[in-house]
Design a protein around this motif. Structure first.
Motif, PDB file in Angstrom:
ATOM      1  N   ASP A  54       0.734  -1.138   0.053  1.00 33.59           N
ATOM      2  CA  ASP A  54      -0.129  -0.042  -0.044  1.00 33.59           C
ATOM      3  C   ASP A  54       0.763   1.123  -0.019  1.00 33.59           C
ATOM      4  OD1 ASP A  54       1.047   0.351   2.662  1.00 33.59           O
ATOM      5  OD2 ASP A  54      -1.120  -0.140   3.693  1.00 33.59           O
ATOM      6  N   ALA A  55       0.351   2.372   0.113  1.00 35.46           N
ATOM      7  CA  ALA A  55       1.218   3.632   0.023  1.00 35.46           C
ATOM      8  C   ALA A  55       1.874   3.796   0.991  1.00 35.46           C
ATOM      9  CB  ALA A  55       0.026   4.968   0.053  1.00 35.46           C
ATOM     10  N   PHE A  56       1.870   3.165   2.324  1.00 33.43           N
ATOM     11  CA  PHE A  56       2.814   3.077   3.419  1.00 33.43           C
ATOM     12  C   PHE A  56       3.860   2.040   3.492  1.00 33.43           C
ATOM     13  CE2 PHE A  56      -1.538   4.890   4.663  1.00 33.43           C
ATOM     14  CZ  PHE A  56      -1.101   6.398   4.759  1.00 33.43           C
ATOM     15  N   GLY A  57       3.651   1.316   2.506  1.00 32.79           N
ATOM     16  CA  GLY A  57       4.828   0.211   2.411  1.00 32.79           C
ATOM     17  C   GLY A  57       4.310  -0.951   2.994  1.00 32.79           C
ATOM     18  N   ASN A  58       2.953  -1.124   3.441  1.00 29.57           N
ATOM     19  CA  ASN A  58       2.611  -2.446   4.091  1.00 29.57           C
ATOM     20  C   ASN A  58       2.192  -3.069   3.156  1.00 29.57           C
ATOM     21  OD1 ASN A  58       2.840  -1.051   6.836  1.00 29.57           O
ATOM     22  ND2 ASN A  58       0.968  -0.113   6.243  1.00 29.57           N
ATOM     23  N   SER A  59       2.410  -4.702   3.272  1.00 31.74           N
ATOM     24  CA  SER A  59       1.905  -5.574   2.138  1.00 31.74           C
ATOM     25  C   SER A  59       0.491  -5.982   2.482  1.00 31.74           C
ATOM     26  CB  SER A  59       2.880  -6.881   2.445  1.00 31.74           C
ATOM     27  OG  SER A  59       2.704  -7.914   1.692  1.00 31.74           O
TER      28      SER A  59
END
Length: 171
Positions: free
Chosen positions: A52-57
């Motif tokens: 996602d936009a925050f780097g979370n998978s």
């Protein structure tokens, strides 16, 4: 409806086009701009993992996707770089032609209607580290605008940003 208020006119035009997604308008009065935001729930039948936009998978069966268009007062705000599908400058004094706004909404209806198809193409044909986005196409927009002009459906009457009555009629 205030026929000179761009927010009211835009809302009525969008309602009339029956967009097949969630949408909203966020007006930032102090900064002299508003965003037209579109939200989609896109299928992920194989549970593919994305960042996602925050780097979370994430690997949901439905992936949320949001995109937006920026409309800004070119006399008060300088847009250098943006994360928008398009940034549309509007003159404080001259406004924007109703026909231009109508052409934008018709083009956005076409653009947002293709999101699911483009998503599925991306999902099954692209490397998943590539970024999914929808893109504004100036040529396609110009064709829609040209069609409205040729059909005498382009109205050049201006619409403006809302006025703030608390500031003496100026926004």
């Amino acid at each position: 409806m205030d026929k000179n208020n761009i927010l009211a006119v835009l809302e009525q035009l969008i309602i009339g086009q029956h967009f097949q997604c969630e949408w909203g308008i966020e007006w930032n009065e102090q900064q002299h701009y508003f965003e037209l935001i579109f939200q989609f729930s896109l299928p992920n039948p194989n549970g593919i993992s994305f960042k996602d936009a925050f780097g979370n998978s994430i690997s949901y069966t439905t992936i949320p996707y949001e995109t937006s268009i920026l409309f800004y007062d070119k006399d008060h705000l300088n847009v250098e770089h943006s994360n928008y599908v398009n940034s549309i400058p509007i003159s404080h004094n001259q406004g924007i032609a109703y026909g231009e706004l109508f052409a934008i909404v018709k083009y956005l209806k076409h653009l947002t209607s293709s999101v699911r198809v483009e998503w599925l193409d991306y999902l099954f044909d692209s490397p998943h580290d590539a970024y999914f986005e929808i893109c504004w196409n100036d040529h396609d927009f110009a064709q829609i605008k040209k069609g409205l002009i040729e059909a005498n459906r382009y109205n050049s009457a201006p619409v403006f940003f809302p006025k703030n009555e608390a500031k003496g009629g100026l926004y």
